[in-house]
Write a protein that holds these residues in place. Structure first.
Motif, PDB file in Angstrom:
ATOM      1  N   LYS A   1       1.010  -1.108  -0.069  1.00  0.00           N
ATOM      2  CA  LYS A   1       0.005  -0.115  -0.008  1.00  0.00           C
ATOM      3  C   LYS A   1       0.833   1.259  -0.069  1.00  0.00           C
ATOM      4  O   LYS A   1       1.758   1.249   0.829  1.00  0.00           O
ATOM      5  N   ASP A   2       0.774   2.137  -0.875  1.00  0.00           N
ATOM      6  CA  ASP A   2       1.303   3.283  -0.789  1.00  0.00           C
ATOM      7  C   ASP A   2       0.465   4.738  -0.234  1.00  0.00           C
ATOM      8  O   ASP A   2      -0.688   4.405  -0.251  1.00  0.00           O
ATOM      9  N   TYR A   3       1.251   5.404   0.219  1.00  0.00           N
ATOM     10  CA  TYR A   3       0.501   6.623   0.557  1.00  0.00           C
ATOM     11  C   TYR A   3       0.979   7.836  -0.042  1.00  0.00           C
ATOM     12  O   TYR A   3       2.116   8.396  -0.102  1.00  0.00           O
TER      13      TYR A   3
ATOM     14  N   ILE B   1       4.324  -5.642 -14.640  1.00  0.00           N
ATOM     15  CA  ILE B   1       2.998  -5.100 -14.566  1.00  0.00           C
ATOM     16  C   ILE B   1       2.843  -4.652 -13.368  1.00  0.00           C
ATOM     17  O   ILE B   1       2.578  -5.674 -12.385  1.00  0.00           O
ATOM     18  N   PHE B   2       2.348  -3.299 -13.015  1.00  0.00           N
ATOM     19  CA  PHE B   2       2.028  -2.741 -11.609  1.00  0.00           C
ATOM     20  C   PHE B   2       0.437  -2.428 -11.944  1.00  0.00           C
ATOM     21  O   PHE B   2       0.059  -1.899 -12.614  1.00  0.00           O
ATOM     22  N   PHE B   3      -0.280  -3.425 -10.878  1.00  0.00           N
ATOM     23  CA  PHE B   3      -1.729  -3.139 -11.091  1.00  0.00           C
ATOM     24  C   PHE B   3      -2.163  -2.094  -9.637  1.00  0.00           C
ATOM     25  O   PHE B   3      -1.942  -2.651  -8.763  1.00  0.00           O
TER      26      PHE B   3
ATOM     27  N   TYR C   1      -2.880   0.918 -14.827  1.00  0.00           N
ATOM     28  CA  TYR C   1      -1.632   0.142 -15.181  1.00  0.00           C
ATOM     29  C   TYR C   1      -0.400   0.721 -15.348  1.00  0.00           C
ATOM     30  O   TYR C   1      -0.340   1.794 -15.749  1.00  0.00           O
ATOM     31  N   ASN C   2       0.691   0.122 -14.795  1.00  0.00           N
ATOM     32  CA  ASN C   2       1.932   0.893 -14.933  1.00  0.00           C
ATOM     33  C   ASN C   2       2.839  -0.344 -15.603  1.00  0.00           C
ATOM     34  O   ASN C   2       2.706  -1.468 -15.401  1.00  0.00           O
ATOM     35  N   ALA C   3       3.735   0.080 -16.211  1.00  0.00           N
ATOM     36  CA  ALA C   3       4.654  -0.800 -17.044  1.00  0.00           C
ATOM     37  C   ALA C   3       6.268  -1.128 -16.288  1.00  0.00           C
ATOM     38  O   ALA C   3       7.015  -1.430 -16.828  1.00  0.00           O
ATOM     39  N   ARG C   4       5.991  -0.858 -15.030  1.00  0.00           N
ATOM     40  CA  ARG C   4       7.356  -0.744 -14.342  1.00  0.00           C
ATOM     41  C   ARG C   4       6.865  -1.168 -12.681  1.00  0.00           C
ATOM     42  O   ARG C   4       5.728  -1.498 -12.558  1.00  0.00           O
ATOM     43  N   LEU C   5       7.791  -1.176 -11.767  1.00  0.00           N
ATOM     44  CA  LEU C   5       7.398  -1.510 -10.285  1.00  0.00           C
ATOM     45  C   LEU C   5       7.263   0.063  -9.676  1.00  0.00           C
ATOM     46  O   LEU C   5       7.544   1.066 -10.650  1.00  0.00           O
ATOM     47  N   GLY C   6       6.613   0.086  -8.607  1.00  0.00           N
ATOM     48  CA  GLY C   6       6.005   1.263  -8.013  1.00  0.00           C
ATOM     49  C   GLY C   6       7.455   1.660  -7.171  1.00  0.00           C
ATOM     50  O   GLY C   6       8.166   1.107  -6.898  1.00  0.00           O
ATOM     51  N   ASP C   7       7.283   3.194  -7.043  1.00  0.00           N
ATOM     52  CA  ASP C   7       8.286   3.998  -5.930  1.00  0.00           C
ATOM     53  C   ASP C   7       7.493   4.784  -5.089  1.00  0.00           C
ATOM     54  O   ASP C   7       6.858   5.667  -5.750  1.00  0.00           O
ATOM     55  N   PRO C   8       7.300   4.437  -3.871  1.00  0.00           N
ATOM     56  CA  PRO C   8       8.143   3.660  -2.914  1.00  0.00           C
ATOM     57  C   PRO C   8       7.835   2.129  -2.623  1.00  0.00           C
ATOM     58  O   PRO C   8       8.433   1.444  -1.880  1.00  0.00           O
ATOM     59  N   GLU C   9       6.958   1.393  -3.570  1.00  0.00           N
ATOM     60  CA  GLU C   9       6.724  -0.096  -3.242  1.00  0.00           C
ATOM     61  C   GLU C   9       7.488  -0.714  -3.126  1.00  0.00           C
ATOM     62  O   GLU C   9       7.690  -1.633  -2.557  1.00  0.00           O
ATOM     63  N   THR C  10       8.539  -0.542  -4.349  1.00  0.00           N
ATOM     64  CA  THR C  10       9.601  -1.398  -4.420  1.00  0.00           C
ATOM     65  C   THR C  10      10.416  -1.583  -3.136  1.00  0.00           C
ATOM     66  O   THR C  10      11.164  -2.479  -2.918  1.00  0.00           O
TER      67      THR C  10
ATOM     68  N   THR D   1       1.611  13.340  -4.041  1.00  0.00           N
ATOM     69  CA  THR D   1       3.152  13.188  -4.447  1.00  0.00           C
ATOM     70  C   THR D   1       3.418  11.995  -5.124  1.00  0.00           C
ATOM     71  O   THR D   1       2.568  11.018  -5.464  1.00  0.00           O
ATOM     72  N   GLY D   2       4.891  11.631  -5.247  1.00  0.00           N
ATOM     73  CA  GLY D   2       5.002  10.228  -5.973  1.00  0.00           C
ATOM     74  C   GLY D   2       4.841   9.131  -5.090  1.00  0.00           C
ATOM     75  O   GLY D   2       4.759   7.959  -5.664  1.00  0.00           O
ATOM     76  N   GLY D   3       4.707   9.622  -3.820  1.00  0.00           N
ATOM     77  CA  GLY D   3       4.515   8.208  -2.690  1.00  0.00           C
ATOM     78  C   GLY D   3       5.295   8.686  -1.556  1.00  0.00           C
ATOM     79  O   GLY D   3       6.642   9.085  -1.532  1.00  0.00           O
TER      80      GLY D   3
HETATM   81  N1  GLY Z   1       3.963   5.086  -6.081  1.00  0.00           N
HETATM   82  C1  GLY Z   1       3.434   5.022  -7.356  1.00  0.00           C
HETATM   83  C2  GLY Z   1       3.872   5.024  -8.430  1.00  0.00           C
HETATM   84  O1  GLY Z   1       4.992   4.481  -8.429  1.00  0.00           O
HETATM   85  O2  GLY Z   1       3.354   5.270  -9.595  1.00  0.00           O
END
Ligand code: GLY
Ligand code: AMP
Length: 428
Positions: free
Chosen positions: A217-219, A274-276, A290-299, A231-233
């Motif tokens: 879970k991202d904030y 794939i980032f759902f 959808y994103n074609a990458r991992l998330g930041d800061p989820e990674t 923000t970006g997270g």
């Molecule tokens: N934290 C969300 C993203 O990477 O798009």
């Protein structure tokens, strides 16, 4: 042994570099352009991830076997397509889809139509072109509130506006279709608002099979209590307690499998992440994006929990040997707190000296500092971005993980250091 080139410069890439480097299969590891954190893990190289010619040249000169693309921009712009058409690079494995697959992230209109074709649950919507302004305004005027307006293309995270009242929605629709985001808002997706808790689910796929990575879970908002601008997270936690049982099964059956099958059925090759971006509305999962990458800061929260050789997974993926399954994950809870520069996500100062105090016995073995916007300079490590450092703590339960993460936050200081105090609290 594999020589690896990793593209990107954020906390995501520092986490990726650590996971790749910890493998016995890792040969030389280069990060382009990297940051002060990745410089301690491999060799930073001064290459721009969207300079495809330079990347191709570097791959040849350094006998690179595997390219891992962190951010979306090179993928959406056709990095894979370029490299696949460069003689001599036929044997280089690439983690990241070609232009066609990256449309899942690069075009919201494409991704909505894709989901519709494959009956994947998502908010109801209509798309309008820039020459359909009057139709769009009419549609918005009668649409229930809140209403969500999305620029079709990449807009540096600013392309989504949630409007609470009709006059604002009308002004914003006009603003966007009249070119607020240039080409990215030539097409506007207008969709219904979904209410629920968001979560991020990730897979690594070769376009046929998929391995499910840990979820997070991202904030997203800047202030505690989900207040203030996006923000970006600002932090992340993994696992997400409600991602289990029936809900988890629904995500697999209604979203992940149909997405992989849909890509295959449409003849869209897809090798990469794939980032759902999902939302849980009354126990039903819907795709927000959808994103074609991992998330930041989820990674930064999910990779430390992975109980497998990450590089091995990448190699299986690029060699077509992947078998669909759920990745083996440590039972530990990860809490990631992002330290940001005062002013972020607006204007902020760079170049502030970062002081790291010696980790206490508690944090030393249980937390990691993942650099995001940092720069190694002769005078030391300096802030070099809005998001400066992600602190991740791992512990056997959520309370302990949170406590260690916040203790480790105190061991890093720089002028203007800001962070959220409530990461993970809502899930306890
Ligand atoms: N934290 C969300 C993203 O990477 O798009
Ligand atoms: P996106 O770039 O599509 O991820 O949208 C950015 C953020 O806007 C998401 O993370 C959600 O918080 C929010 N959002 C987007 N679409 C919707 C929707 N249909 N309903 C509710 N919130 C949304």
């Amino acid at each position: 042994m594999k020589n690896i080139l990793l593209l990107g410069s954020g906390g995501r890439e520092h986490a990726l570099s650590l996971s790749l480097a910890s493998s016995k299969l890792c040969g030389r590891l280069f990060i382009a352009p990297g940051n002060a954190g990745t410089a301690e893990v491999g060799t930073n190289v001064n290459l721009n991830p969207i300079d495809f010619e330079a990347i191709a040249g570097f791959i040849v000169d350094n006998a690179i076997d595997l390219l891992v693309c962190g951010p979306e921009e090179p993928l959406v712009k056709g990095l894979r397509d370029h490299l696949e058409h460069t003689p001599g690079l036929e044997n280089v494995g690439i983690i990241g889809p070609g232009k066609a697959g990256a449309q899942l992230e690069g075009s919201k209109d494409f991704s909505k139509r894709f989901m519709q074709r494959h009956s994947i649950p998502t908010a109801s919507y209509r798309s309008f072109q820039h020459n359909q302004l009057e139709d769009a305004l009419e549609y918005v005027a009668q649409h229930p509130l809140p209403i969500v307006l999305k620029a079709d293309g990449l807009a540096a995270g600013k392309g989504v506006v949630i409007c609470e009242d009709t006059p604002t929605a009308i002004t914003t629709t006009r603003f966007m279709l009249e070119g607020a985001f240039g080409e990215a808002s030539n097409t506007l997706v207008i969709e219904s608002f979904l209410k629920g808790t968001e979560l991020s689910v990730f897979v690594l796929t070769d376009g046929k099979e998929a391995i499910v990575l840990p979820e997070a879970k991202d904030y997203k908002r800047i202030y505690d209590g989900d207040k203030g601008p996006n923000t970006g997270g600002m932090g992340a936690v993994s696992p997400v307690p409600f991602f289990e049982g029936e809900f988890r099964e629904k995500v697999l059956q209604k979203i992940i499998h149909p997405t992989i099958h849909g890509l295959k059925a449409e003849g869209i090759p897809y090798i990469g992440f794939i980032f759902f971006g999902l939302i849980n509305q009354d126990g039903e999962p819907y795709v927000i994006e959808y994103n074609a990458r991992l998330g930041d800061p989820e990674t930064e929260a999910i990779l430390p929990r992975l109980n497998e050789d990450f590089l091995d997974l990448c190699i299986e993926t690029v060699s077509g040997k992947l078998k669909s399954r759920v990745a083996e994950v440590k039972p530990d809870v990860a809490t990631t707190v992002m330290l940001v520069s005062e002013g972020y996500p607006g204007a902020y100062e760079k170049g502030r000296k970062i002081e790291f105090s010696t980790a206490s016995n508690v944090t030393k073995d249980t937390s990691i500092r993942l650099h995001s916007g940092t720069l190694l300079a002769p005078e030391g490590t300096l802030t070099n971005g809005g998001r400066v450092l992600a602190i991740t703590a791992l512990a056997s339960n959520a309370h302990e993980s949170r406590a260690i993460a916040y203790r480790a936050v105190e061991e890093v200081s720089f002028t203007g250091k800001c962070f959220r105090n409530d990461i993970g609290l809502d899930l306890m």
